[in-house]
Design a protein around this motif. Structure first.
Motif, short mmCIF file in Angstrom:
data_model
loop_
_atom_site.label_atom_id
_atom_site.label_comp_id
_atom_site.label_asym_id
_atom_site.label_seq_id
_atom_site.Cartn_x
_atom_site.Cartn_y
_atom_site.Cartn_z
N ASP A 133 5.73 3.58 2.37
CA ASP A 133 5.63 2.53 3.28
C ASP A 133 4.72 3.18 4.95
O ASP A 133 3.89 2.50 5.80
CB ASP A 133 6.76 3.14 4.50
N ARG A 136 1.51 2.25 4.64
CA ARG A 136 1.13 0.46 4.34
C ARG A 136 1.45 -0.24 5.77
O ARG A 136 0.24 -0.72 6.39
CB ARG A 136 2.16 0.43 3.74
N GLN A 137 1.63 0.76 7.10
CA GLN A 137 2.15 0.23 8.45
C GLN A 137 0.06 0.85 8.56
O GLN A 137 -0.05 -0.21 9.93
CB GLN A 137 3.57 1.98 9.14
N THR A 138 0.07 2.01 8.22
CA THR A 138 -1.30 2.17 8.78
C THR A 138 -2.07 1.24 9.09
O THR A 138 -3.24 0.51 8.87
CB THR A 138 -1.78 3.36 8.44
N THR A 140 -1.60 -2.29 8.27
CA THR A 140 -1.25 -4.16 8.66
C THR A 140 -0.62 -4.00 10.10
O THR A 140 -0.67 -3.14 11.47
CB THR A 140 0.84 -3.35 8.41
N ASN A 143 1.24 -8.16 11.11
CA ASN A 143 1.92 -8.48 9.66
C ASN A 143 1.22 -8.81 8.66
O ASN A 143 1.71 -9.86 7.51
CB ASN A 143 3.10 -9.61 10.55
#
Length: 477
Positions: A133, A136-138, A140, A143
């Motif tokens: 998580d 992935r945030q880093t 993204t 979106n």
């Protein structure tokens, strides 16, 4: 970070010395294959090591992949990411299709137009929801996902237990008939330093009794600022704020003042590794007899053995110390694979398929698991310490298989390392979101001034200057 010893070809054992075998020729550079009407995949993380086993292993995977996927041809196109070369490489269309960078970089690369979105293809492969998580945030933005993670790391405190023990700073016990220093007191409490003040006190004793310094402090190549930011968080600092969509520098935070003042005190009393521009690359050779403790990333502690020739049983790796007794963060980063903007959808698909053949996908199949095991076997045969990794994928089937295999090969005494790895998921702290690398360089300058003139440097003045310089950079974003 400017990635420490993270010239990206060396940092993680699963992409360098871990991936190796003997034989086969190297494809890349002037040795270009005849691709015919096949789709060429230029791989930027191809090894360039003088250890021919690394290149050979990749060529074995290349041959297997091309046999199973004859529509593709793999070309090794080694590239070590550099902010100094990326623009020219992109402008001249000489970037490989996929390469490694740092987690601080994708946003900058995206704004520069150098990398492409791979969201739809990740969804097609079913990988999107399998990415860790935080990683992935880093990757993204708006979106859309602009890469996949290779692995993660956390900063921690590496301790030479023998040095501390020989100076009366750790208890000694007889375990299985052998006397050895241990990290914990009889009541289970840590015997090692858990605060920066305790590191200071232990360093005084070590320096008084020996020629060894207490602590290794970085100050060059943006690595000093990288580590200082974590120290400041652990004194309670917040280094950036956002208001009305604008970033505000906060390098004069009292926590940052305390962290830099601690370095000044350590230098004034000659308790740290000597020098002004101190490179992170020097810690493996220092941790044996020159220093007792160093802040390092979890992904490269094996270099204490492979580079510094230190007995791993003499070492321990524990969570970052706290400054104020309340904050216990570990800077959490890693290495992603990103894709050149000009890479086509079909080339991205081919590269993701190739990741199966090198053990870099979340897929549980014979090919992927065999590649992971081959890597461990090579590392073992090279006498490279095998240390737990922070996994890039979170799907349970992958974690179950990968962790079970990792446990087969771990070659260190986990009693001295488990506290860090047990805590990293709860105490991790992402790098600052805006212009992290620029901030690290500015803080390097402040650290160097303190090391150069420890008795006269004014920490508040240095940080006021640093804050102004960093704010100018944030204003330009």
């Amino acid at each position: 970070m400017n990635k420490r010893i993270k010239n990206l070809a060396v940092s993680s054992f699963l992409l360098t010395s871990l991936f190796a075998l003997a034989g086969c020729r190297f494809f890349g550079g002037d040795d270009e294959p005849d691709i015919g009407d096949r789709t060429e995949l230029k791989i930027g993380f191809w090894p360039t090591s003088s250890d021919k086993r690394d290149v050979a292993m990749y060529n074995v995977w290349k041959e297997k992949f091309e046999k199973d996927n004859p529509q593709y041809v793999i070309t090794g196109d080694p590239y070590t990411y550099s902010k100094d070369t990326i623009g020219t490489k992109y402008a001249t269309k000489t970037l490989p299709m996929v390469y490694q960078t740092w987690f601080t970089e994708p946003e900058t690369l995206l704004k520069s137009g150098y990398i492409r979105d791979i969201t739809d293809i990740l969804n097609e492969f079913g990988w999107t929801d399998k990415i860790d998580d935080g990683m992935r945030q880093t990757l993204t933005f708006d979106n859309k996902i602009y890469g996949i993670p290779r692995d993660g790391y956390g900063l921690g405190l590496l301790i030479n237990m023998k040095t501390l023990g020989d100076n009366g700073l750790l208890p000694e016990k007889t375990i299985e008939g052998k006397k050895q220093y241990v990290l914990y007191n009889d009541d289970g409490s840590p015997a090692y330093p858990t605060t920066f003040e305790e590191i200071y006190e232990a360093s005084q004793i070590i320096v008084d009794n020996s020629d060894t310094k207490g602590m290794f402090i970085c100050s060059a190549n943006k690595n000093g600022g990288w580590q200082l930011s974590n120290m400041a968080w652990n004194y309670g600092a917040t280094l950036e704020n956002q208001s009305a969509g604008k970033w505000q520098s906060n390098l004069t935070d009292s926590g940052m003042v305390s962290a830099l003042s601690w370095i000044q005190k350590m230098k004034q009393e000659h308790l740290i590794y000597e020098g002004v521009a101190i490179a992170y690359d020097d810690w493996p050779s220092a941790i044996g007899e020159k220093v007792a403790m160093a802040i390092v990333g979890s992904d490269i502690i094996h270099l204490a053995k492979t580079t510094g020739d230190v007995n791993m049983d003499d070492l321990a790796f524990v969570p970052m110390p706290t400054g104020d007794g309340n904050h216990h963060y570990s800077l959490y980063g890693g290495t992603p694979f990103v894709f050149d903007k000009n890479t086509t959808d079909e080339q991205v698909r081919g590269i993701l398929k190739f990741f199966d053949y090198i053990g870099r996908s979340p897929t549980i199949n014979e090919t992927n698991l065999a590649a992971i095991r081959e890597g461990y076997e090579v590392a073992k045969n090279k006498n490279q310490p095998i240390v737990p990794k922070i996994m890039p994928w979170k799907n349970e089937d992958y974690l179950t298989k990968a962790k079970a295999m990792e446990n087969e090969y771990i070659s260190i005494n986990m009693t001295n390392y488990s506290e860090f790895f047990n805590a990293i998921k709860t105490n991790q702290h992402a790098e600052v979101p805006a212009a992290a690398q620029k901030m690290y360089g500015i803080l390097d300058d402040a650290i160097q001034e303190v090391l150069k003139n420890p008795d006269t440097a004014n920490v508040n003045s240095l940080l006021t200057t640093a804050n102004s310089r960093f704010q100018e950079i944030l204003n330009a974003l």
